[in-house]
Design an enzyme around this catalytic site. Structure first.
Site, PDB file in Angstrom:
ATOM      1  N   GLU A   6      12.792  32.790  -0.362  1.00  0.00           N
ATOM      2  CA  GLU A   6      11.662  32.682   0.229  1.00  0.00           C
ATOM      3  C   GLU A   6      10.591  31.737  -0.323  1.00  0.00           C
ATOM      4  OE1 GLU A   6      12.977  36.788   1.888  1.00  0.00           O
ATOM      5  OE2 GLU A   6      13.050  35.623  -0.034  1.00  0.00           O
TER       6      GLU A   6
ATOM      7  N   ASP B 222      15.096  38.077   0.732  1.00  0.00           N
ATOM      8  CA  ASP B 222      14.951  39.400   0.432  1.00  0.00           C
ATOM      9  C   ASP B 222      15.740  40.615   0.987  1.00  0.00           C
ATOM     10  OD1 ASP B 222      12.716  38.715  -1.391  1.00  0.00           O
ATOM     11  OD2 ASP B 222      11.160  39.135   0.300  1.00  0.00           O
TER      12      ASP B 222
ATOM     13  N   ASP C 111      15.888  43.002   2.801  1.00  0.00           N
ATOM     14  CA  ASP C 111      15.624  44.002   3.807  1.00  0.00           C
ATOM     15  C   ASP C 111      15.822  43.203   5.148  1.00  0.00           C
ATOM     16  OD1 ASP C 111      13.516  42.238   3.804  1.00  0.00           O
ATOM     17  OD2 ASP C 111      12.061  43.463   3.235  1.00  0.00           O
TER      18      ASP C 111
ATOM     19  N   GLU D 236      13.537  41.876   7.166  1.00  0.00           N
ATOM     20  CA  GLU D 236      12.755  40.731   7.217  1.00  0.00           C
ATOM     21  C   GLU D 236      13.511  39.587   6.604  1.00  0.00           C
ATOM     22  OE1 GLU D 236       9.552  40.076   8.928  1.00  0.00           O
ATOM     23  OE2 GLU D 236      10.557  42.030   9.877  1.00  0.00           O
TER      24      GLU D 236
ATOM     25  N   TYR E 135      12.519  45.253  -6.232  1.00  0.00           N
ATOM     26  CA  TYR E 135      11.748  44.843  -4.802  1.00  0.00           C
ATOM     27  C   TYR E 135      10.985  45.854  -4.430  1.00  0.00           C
ATOM     28  CZ  TYR E 135      11.920  43.045  -0.217  1.00  0.00           C
ATOM     29  OH  TYR E 135      11.319  42.537   0.840  1.00  0.00           O
TER      30      TYR E 135
ATOM     31  N   ARG F  54       9.552  46.367  -1.469  1.00  0.00           N
ATOM     32  CA  ARG F  54       9.035  46.920  -0.034  1.00  0.00           C
ATOM     33  C   ARG F  54      10.698  48.064   0.054  1.00  0.00           C
ATOM     34  NH1 ARG F  54       7.934  41.515   0.698  1.00  0.00           N
ATOM     35  NH2 ARG F  54       5.666  41.229   0.965  1.00  0.00           N
TER      36      ARG F  54
ATOM     37  N   HIS G 162      17.657  50.778  -0.709  1.00  0.00           N
ATOM     38  CA  HIS G 162      16.955  50.269  -1.860  1.00  0.00           C
ATOM     39  C   HIS G 162      16.585  51.219  -2.891  1.00  0.00           C
ATOM     40  CE1 HIS G 162      15.974  47.231   1.384  1.00  0.00           C
ATOM     41  NE2 HIS G 162      17.103  46.906   0.779  1.00  0.00           N
TER      42      HIS G 162
END
Length: 691
Positions: free
Chosen positions: A7, A80, A82, A84, A303, A305, A350
């Protein structure tokens, strides 16, 4: 050549160093496509077909990625780990297919939980394909948010002039804030009294004991309801002799909290550091993406989130080693601690948020980080280490005391707590949202049964019950998580949207529901009640989780939602604005029309005296006006208790002798000369706006 997509440019720069010259790491700069902000982007009549539009800013970046693929053999999507992140990888891949930039390229998806050389190189050895179920869950969420926003917002604009918008999750979060406001406005304080005696042992050691019983009956916190009752008990205690009845000491253990999830990090950073959730996430992102340490950029935390609370076994081993070195073996428990998520709908794929290398102690990192980064890193490090430390050993003591005054027998109680072994408390104690009087934390002197005590002092205090406190950002995030509303990636943005739209304001670290937000929520609770119910929103989150687990079809979830939702919209399309205002006027009554000090009619117009105040709508939003309009032009904002809403006389006009008054109108404050009664029929008072 291998092309790797991440990203952010910071992440790209760090990872490029780890992978070497046979890899080129490029950044997508976040999402590259979205649903255009116009009608028709999601079509319920075509099985929820979505029209995606490439962000104009992303065009050149996508062209760069397409060009770089010309000499490459492999495309590695490393966004990432997840929902998203999966969606960004999918979007990039779809655009590259449309551009026909992919020929015989091998396409792989890799995920890593930390940006360290080992984590990245390990991830490269375990590639997979894009997870279609995660992408489906993303699409369902995005479609739901779009459909609610683009269907409900126009209804708001038509039925409630001045309203801005309504979102699927943000409206439920706003309801929490506004319902709390209504609770506070409706709250009636209740008087109660407490009696606390300061007693001394035969050795002269003083401690406090509270009245808890009289004449065989227990006395609860609110039971003494008047000064006369308190005075009666005071006389009895002043005349009493005191004897220790029982001394009970019970051992207790306090265990450390789990390592941080996104929610608990935001809460604790708010309590301990004063950070807003959005600020916490920005700093955490930087710590995750990498900081230059001795010439090498490396990620300092995992990470950020996540709603998982477990940590990797290698990190547990390292934590136990650090605890032994810094605190001694007594602070290392016999077995490593394992944690399980308690949050509703928690997905534990996670790890919790932890430092990538626990040997990097906060004191050493301070000189490499800016102030806020250092403070947040220290908080994460301390919480992680404390989570693997030995429990605190406590002794809780309760002393019951009999007070005899003639025929009366009163009971007093003293409580206290002694820390026998501090364990994890040597390093860390979790913050609290609301400080209460913690009697148990006091230490009591040694006493034995039958021992006589003397009274040194007696405090008789009047109290009034207080309404529930307004939410802080930390306590609102906590409540949302408990209810299963939102996700780790959305807590901060939900709060930010509510503040940006002027629906709530943050004052002295507490969230206040603004008039704009109060009106929107009152409208939704009356006409779209189901869609601002906490259970309904949490159930929808659960459906999205089931989609990501490949258990149900995303289109089916949307069909079920849309059928009922569009029906609710159709049901109110014929409602007139005046009907809506009448309902809201009733619901928001305690807020708009608080009791008057003189006990008079709360709806009586203060200007003409004969008109009734009621809710009206203008193009800038709702306001309170007089029923005698246009003869009486009295207006004010909804909140009647603010200084801005009260008329204020500045003085008298030397020419006319009339009062010059500052008034609050729906377009802002203005100055008026005299009142309507001072002018001829049909003539309006002279007014001037305040720039």
């Amino acid at each position: 050549m291998n092309i790797v997509i991440v990203e952010s440019p910071a992440k790209a720069k760090t990872i490029n160093k780890y992978l070497g010259s046979s890899y080129e790491v490029l950044a997508s700069f976040g999402h590259v496509r979205d649903l255009p902000a116009k009608n028709g982007s999601v079509d319920p009549d075509s099985n929820f077909k979505m029209i995606w539009e490439v962000d104009p800013k992303a065009n050149s970046r996508l062209n760069d990625i397409a060009k770089s693929l010309k000499g490459a053999t492999r495309l590695i999507l490393a966004t990432d780990p997840d929902r998203e992140g999966e969606a960004i990888s999918w979007h990039v891949l779809e655009v590259l297919k449309e551009k026909r930039a992919l020929k015989d390229h091998k396409i792989e998806r890799v995920v890593f939980n930390a940006i360290t050389k080992q984590a990245v190189t390990d991830a490269m050895k375990h590639p997979r394909q894009i997870d279609g179920a995660l992408v489906d869950a993303y699409m369902a969420r995005r479609a739901l948010d779009y459909l609610v926003g683009f269907t409900l917002s126009p209804v708001l604009w038509r039925k409630l002039p001045g309203a801005r918008s309504a979102g699927r999750v943000q409206s439920v979060a706003l309801r929490l804030v506004c319902d709390r406001e209504l609770e506070i406005e409706k709250f009636v304080p209740r008087e109660y009294w407490s009696l606390v005696a300061t007693l001394t042992t035969p050795r002269g050691e003083a401690f406090e004991a509270r009245l808890v019983g009289a004449d065989g009956k227990k006395i609860q916190r609110l039971d003494i309801g008047s000064g006369a009752e308190a005075e009666d008990f005071k006389k009895a205690i002043e005349a009493a002799s005191f004897t220790v009845t029982t001394v009970e000491a019970r051992p207790a253990r306090r265990n450390p909290q789990a390592p941080f999830t996104t929610s608990t990090l935001q809460q604790e950073a708010s309590r301990k550091l004063g950070f807003a959730p959005a600020h916490t996430m920005r700093i955490a992102q930087r710590l995750y993406e990498g900081i230059d340490i001795g010439g090498e950029t490396t990620g300092l935390i995992t990470y950020m989130r996540t709603d998982g609370v477990q940590i990797d076994n290698s990190a547990i081993t390292q934590a136990r080693k650090v605890i032994g070195e810094d605190y001694g073996n007594a602070y290392v428990p016999d077995a490593p601690r394992q944690y399980q998520a308690k949050a509703k709908n928690a997905q534990e794929a996670h790890e919790a948020i932890r430092p990538t290398d626990l040997s990097r102690r906060p004191a050493e990192m301070r000189r490499r980080l800016d102030t806020d980064q250092a403070r947040l890193y220290e908080l994460i490090w301390i919480r992680t280490i404390a989570s693997q430390m030995e429990s605190a050993e406590l002794e809780r003591t309760t002393v019951d005391i009999t007070a005899k005054a003639g025929a009366r027998v009163l009971e007093l109680r003293a409580t206290g707590q002694v820390i026998k072994f501090d364990g994890f408390l040597a390093l860390y104690q979790e913050g609290r949202d609301d400080d209460g009087d913690d009697e148990e934390s006091r230490r009591l002197p040694a006493m034995s049964e039958g021992e006589a005590l003397k009274r040194k002092d007696l405090t008789v205090a009047q109290h009034f019950t207080e309404p529930p406190p307004r939410f802080s950002e930390a306590s609102l995030v906590k409540r949302m998580e408990e209810l299963g509303i939102g996700r780790p990636s959305t807590y901060a943005s939900i709060l930010q949207v509510l503040k940006d739209r002027g629906y709530v304001k943050l004052e002295k670290k507490r969230l206040y529901g603004e008039d704009k937000g109060r009106v929107v929520i009152a409208f939704l609770e009356n006409f779209f009640a189901r869609y601002v119910e906490y259970d309904f929103t949490a159930d929808l989150e659960e459906q999205l989780d089931r989609i990501s687990n490949n258990e149900i079809s995303w289109q089916q979830v949307l069909k079920d939602f849309w059928r009922d939702f569009i029906g609710a919209v159709d049901d109110i399309k014929d409602l007139r604005v005046t009907q809506v205002l009448d309902v809201l006027d009733e619901m928001l009554g305690p807020h708009i029309y608080p009791p008057r000090t003189d006990g008079g009619d709360v709806r009586q117009c203060p200007t003409c005296g004969t008109g009734k105040l009621n809710l009206k709508a203008g193009k800038f939003g709702a306001f309170v006006g007089c029923s005698n309009y246009p003869e009486c032009r009295y207006t004010r904002p909804l909140a009647a208790d603010g200084e801005a809403s009260a008329d204020r006389v500045l003085g008298k006009d030397p020419e006319t002798g009339l009062d010059v008054t500052v008034k609050a109108g729906r377009f802002g404050p203005y100055i008026q000369l005299g009142e309507q009664k001072d002018y001829a029929e049909g003539e309006k008072p002279k007014r001037a706006g305040i720039p």
